[in-house]
Design a protein around this motif. Structure first.
Motif, PDB file in Angstrom:
ATOM      1  N   ALA A  68       1.698 -12.197   6.624  1.00  0.00           N
ATOM      2  CA  ALA A  68       0.116 -11.413   8.058  1.00  0.00           C
ATOM      3  C   ALA A  68       1.150 -10.288   8.283  1.00  0.00           C
ATOM      4  O   ALA A  68      -0.059  -9.173   8.398  1.00  0.00           O
ATOM      5  N   LEU A  69       2.304  -9.892   8.288  1.00  0.00           N
ATOM      6  CA  LEU A  69       2.606  -9.055   8.433  1.00  0.00           C
ATOM      7  C   LEU A  69       2.955  -7.860   7.695  1.00  0.00           C
ATOM      8  O   LEU A  69       2.029  -6.361   8.193  1.00  0.00           O
ATOM      9  N   ALA A  70       2.262  -8.177   6.363  1.00  0.00           N
ATOM     10  CA  ALA A  70       2.135  -7.545   5.460  1.00  0.00           C
ATOM     11  C   ALA A  70       1.110  -6.218   5.122  1.00  0.00           C
ATOM     12  O   ALA A  70       0.427  -5.575   5.132  1.00  0.00           O
ATOM     13  N   VAL A  71       0.036  -7.189   5.237  1.00  0.00           N
ATOM     14  CA  VAL A  71      -1.372  -7.308   5.283  1.00  0.00           C
ATOM     15  C   VAL A  71      -2.047  -6.153   6.425  1.00  0.00           C
ATOM     16  O   VAL A  71      -2.066  -4.924   6.767  1.00  0.00           O
ATOM     17  N   PHE A  72      -0.813  -6.495   7.955  1.00  0.00           N
ATOM     18  CA  PHE A  72      -1.362  -5.656   8.860  1.00  0.00           C
ATOM     19  C   PHE A  72      -0.367  -4.211   8.425  1.00  0.00           C
ATOM     20  O   PHE A  72      -1.670  -3.265   9.110  1.00  0.00           O
ATOM     21  N   GLY A  73       0.923  -4.276   7.683  1.00  0.00           N
ATOM     22  CA  GLY A  73       1.374  -2.787   7.495  1.00  0.00           C
ATOM     23  C   GLY A  73       0.216  -2.064   6.554  1.00  0.00           C
ATOM     24  O   GLY A  73       0.098  -0.769   6.290  1.00  0.00           O
ATOM     25  N   LEU A  74      -0.169  -2.810   5.669  1.00  0.00           N
ATOM     26  CA  LEU A  74      -1.359  -2.735   4.478  1.00  0.00           C
ATOM     27  C   LEU A  74      -2.242  -1.473   5.351  1.00  0.00           C
ATOM     28  O   LEU A  74      -2.664  -0.364   4.997  1.00  0.00           O
ATOM     29  N   ARG A  75      -2.839  -2.438   6.766  1.00  0.00           N
ATOM     30  CA  ARG A  75      -4.148  -1.846   7.032  1.00  0.00           C
ATOM     31  C   ARG A  75      -3.458  -0.228   7.916  1.00  0.00           C
ATOM     32  O   ARG A  75      -4.579   0.294   8.351  1.00  0.00           O
ATOM     33  N   VAL A  76      -2.404  -1.137   8.056  1.00  0.00           N
ATOM     34  CA  VAL A  76      -1.983   1.005   8.673  1.00  0.00           C
ATOM     35  C   VAL A  76      -1.965   1.532   7.834  1.00  0.00           C
ATOM     36  O   VAL A  76      -2.096   3.154   8.390  1.00  0.00           O
ATOM     37  N   ALA A  77      -1.359   1.412   7.077  1.00  0.00           N
ATOM     38  CA  ALA A  77      -1.398   2.337   5.861  1.00  0.00           C
ATOM     39  C   ALA A  77      -2.423   3.110   5.340  1.00  0.00           C
ATOM     40  O   ALA A  77      -2.861   4.154   4.795  1.00  0.00           O
ATOM     41  N   SER A  78      -3.462   2.042   5.262  1.00  0.00           N
ATOM     42  CA  SER A  78      -4.813   1.946   5.224  1.00  0.00           C
ATOM     43  C   SER A  78      -5.692   3.616   5.691  1.00  0.00           C
ATOM     44  O   SER A  78      -6.094   4.246   5.094  1.00  0.00           O
ATOM     45  N   LYS A  79      -5.203   2.941   6.795  1.00  0.00           N
ATOM     46  CA  LYS A  79      -5.808   4.009   8.249  1.00  0.00           C
ATOM     47  C   LYS A  79      -4.966   5.510   8.125  1.00  0.00           C
ATOM     48  O   LYS A  79      -5.668   6.438   8.356  1.00  0.00           O
ATOM     49  N   ALA A  80      -4.069   6.058   7.590  1.00  0.00           N
ATOM     50  CA  ALA A  80      -3.224   6.562   7.482  1.00  0.00           C
ATOM     51  C   ALA A  80      -3.421   7.077   6.136  1.00  0.00           C
ATOM     52  O   ALA A  80      -3.584   8.671   6.495  1.00  0.00           O
ATOM     53  N   GLY A  81      -3.774   6.828   5.203  1.00  0.00           N
ATOM     54  CA  GLY A  81      -4.238   7.786   4.117  1.00  0.00           C
ATOM     55  C   GLY A  81      -5.841   8.086   4.532  1.00  0.00           C
ATOM     56  O   GLY A  81      -6.487   9.592   4.045  1.00  0.00           O
ATOM     57  N   GLU A  82      -6.907   7.028   5.487  1.00  0.00           N
ATOM     58  CA  GLU A  82      -8.068   8.070   5.852  1.00  0.00           C
ATOM     59  C   GLU A  82      -7.578   9.387   6.347  1.00  0.00           C
ATOM     60  O   GLU A  82      -8.636   9.929   6.415  1.00  0.00           O
ATOM     61  N   ARG A  83      -6.628   8.777   7.400  1.00  0.00           N
ATOM     62  CA  ARG A  83      -6.380  10.271   7.858  1.00  0.00           C
ATOM     63  C   ARG A  83      -6.258  11.187   6.940  1.00  0.00           C
ATOM     64  O   ARG A  83      -6.380  12.736   7.380  1.00  0.00           O
ATOM     65  N   ALA A  84      -5.308  10.728   6.180  1.00  0.00           N
ATOM     66  CA  ALA A  84      -4.858  12.141   5.142  1.00  0.00           C
ATOM     67  C   ALA A  84      -6.555  12.602   4.372  1.00  0.00           C
ATOM     68  O   ALA A  84      -6.366  14.162   3.939  1.00  0.00           O
ATOM     69  N   ARG A  85      -7.779  11.921   3.980  1.00  0.00           N
ATOM     70  CA  ARG A  85      -8.201  12.032   3.647  1.00  0.00           C
ATOM     71  C   ARG A  85      -9.252  12.933   4.243  1.00  0.00           C
ATOM     72  O   ARG A  85      -9.712  13.924   3.748  1.00  0.00           O
ATOM     73  N   PHE A  86      -9.778  12.527   5.972  1.00  0.00           N
ATOM     74  CA  PHE A  86     -10.415  13.591   6.452  1.00  0.00           C
ATOM     75  C   PHE A  86      -9.550  14.429   7.444  1.00  0.00           C
ATOM     76  O   PHE A  86     -10.035  15.171   8.298  1.00  0.00           O
TER      77      PHE A  86
END
Length: 234
Positions: free
Chosen positions: A162-180
């Motif tokens: 569950a912690l890994a899932v949370f971490g990956l979702r946070v990384a995904s948000k950082a990726g969206e920040r980079a995209r936009f």
């Protein structure tokens, strides 16, 4: 002359302090991390890596969206998101790829617990800016907590998973920040009043998504706080 939207912001003084904190965090932490994640975005392979992270994080959000659609009494988007999750988790190598969208015509049906509360008749509540999480309303702030509580993955997986899932979702948000990144920077760093601008953009889009009205205006036009009607003003 632009139309205005009504804003319930009785905590503006506190919200502006949180906004200043969030701008500093974005400038010194989130933006550098997102840029490093994308490798600066200088090569197609770096941009592709960011897309893989975003895809995986988005895929992991789908079980919670299935539950929310069911709680809203909307079985069709729940079924679509369920099959999207199944296809992308298997054929899409754990969600890194998106065959459900590209080959099966199953785009993501976005929703959250804030929308579930709106369907249940919970009022929007005051505008809030949350530390790190950014803009919200009272209803959407409660919805963020609800999303964590109802997400099946957090209950079915081992705590480490569950912690890994949370971490990956946070990384995904950082990726969206980079995209936009350019768009985010134009609002946070280049606006005359970034607080009023962000508030306007958030409320306009959120009310549009929930079919709760709100004027159709240009969210990127320079808008001062006085241009927004405050029903709580004397």
């Amino acid at each position: 002359m632009q139309d205005s939207i009504r804003v319930n912001d009785p905590y503006e003084a506190q919200n502006r302090r949180v906004h200043a904190f969030n701008k500093a965090v974005d400038r010194h932490v989130i933006s550098p991390v997102s840029t490093r994640l994308s490798g600066g975005g200088d090569t197609p392979s770096q941009g592709g890596a960011v897309n893989l992270v975003i895809n995986a994080g988005s895929n992991l959000s789908l079980p919670g969206k299935v539950v929310n659609s069911l709680l809203q009494g909307r079985p069709e988007p729940a079924i679509r998101n369920f099959f999207r999750f199944a296809v992308n988790t298997t054929l899409g190598i754990g969600g890194l790829l998106d065959p459900a969208g590209t080959d099966f015509g199953l785009p993501e049906q976005d929703t959250d617990f804030g929308e579930t509360l709106a369907v249940w008749g919970v009022p929007e509540g005051p505008y809030l800016e949350l530390p790190v999480l950014g803009p919200a309303t009272g209803r959407d702030a409660a919805g963020k907590v609800g999303d964590l509580l109802i997400d099946p993955l957090y209950h079915l997986l081992h705590p480490d998973g569950a912690l890994a899932v949370f971490g990956l979702r946070v990384a995904s948000k950082a990726g969206e920040r980079a995209r936009f990144g350019d768009t985010v920077d134009s609002v946070l760093q280049d606006s005359a009043d970034s607080y009023a601008q962000l508030r306007l953009i958030y409320l306009m889009h959120r009310r549009h998504d929930l079919n709760e009205g709100g004027a159709e205006i240009d969210p990127y036009a320079d808008t001062a706080a006085d241009d927004v009607i405050d029903p709580y003003a004397p």
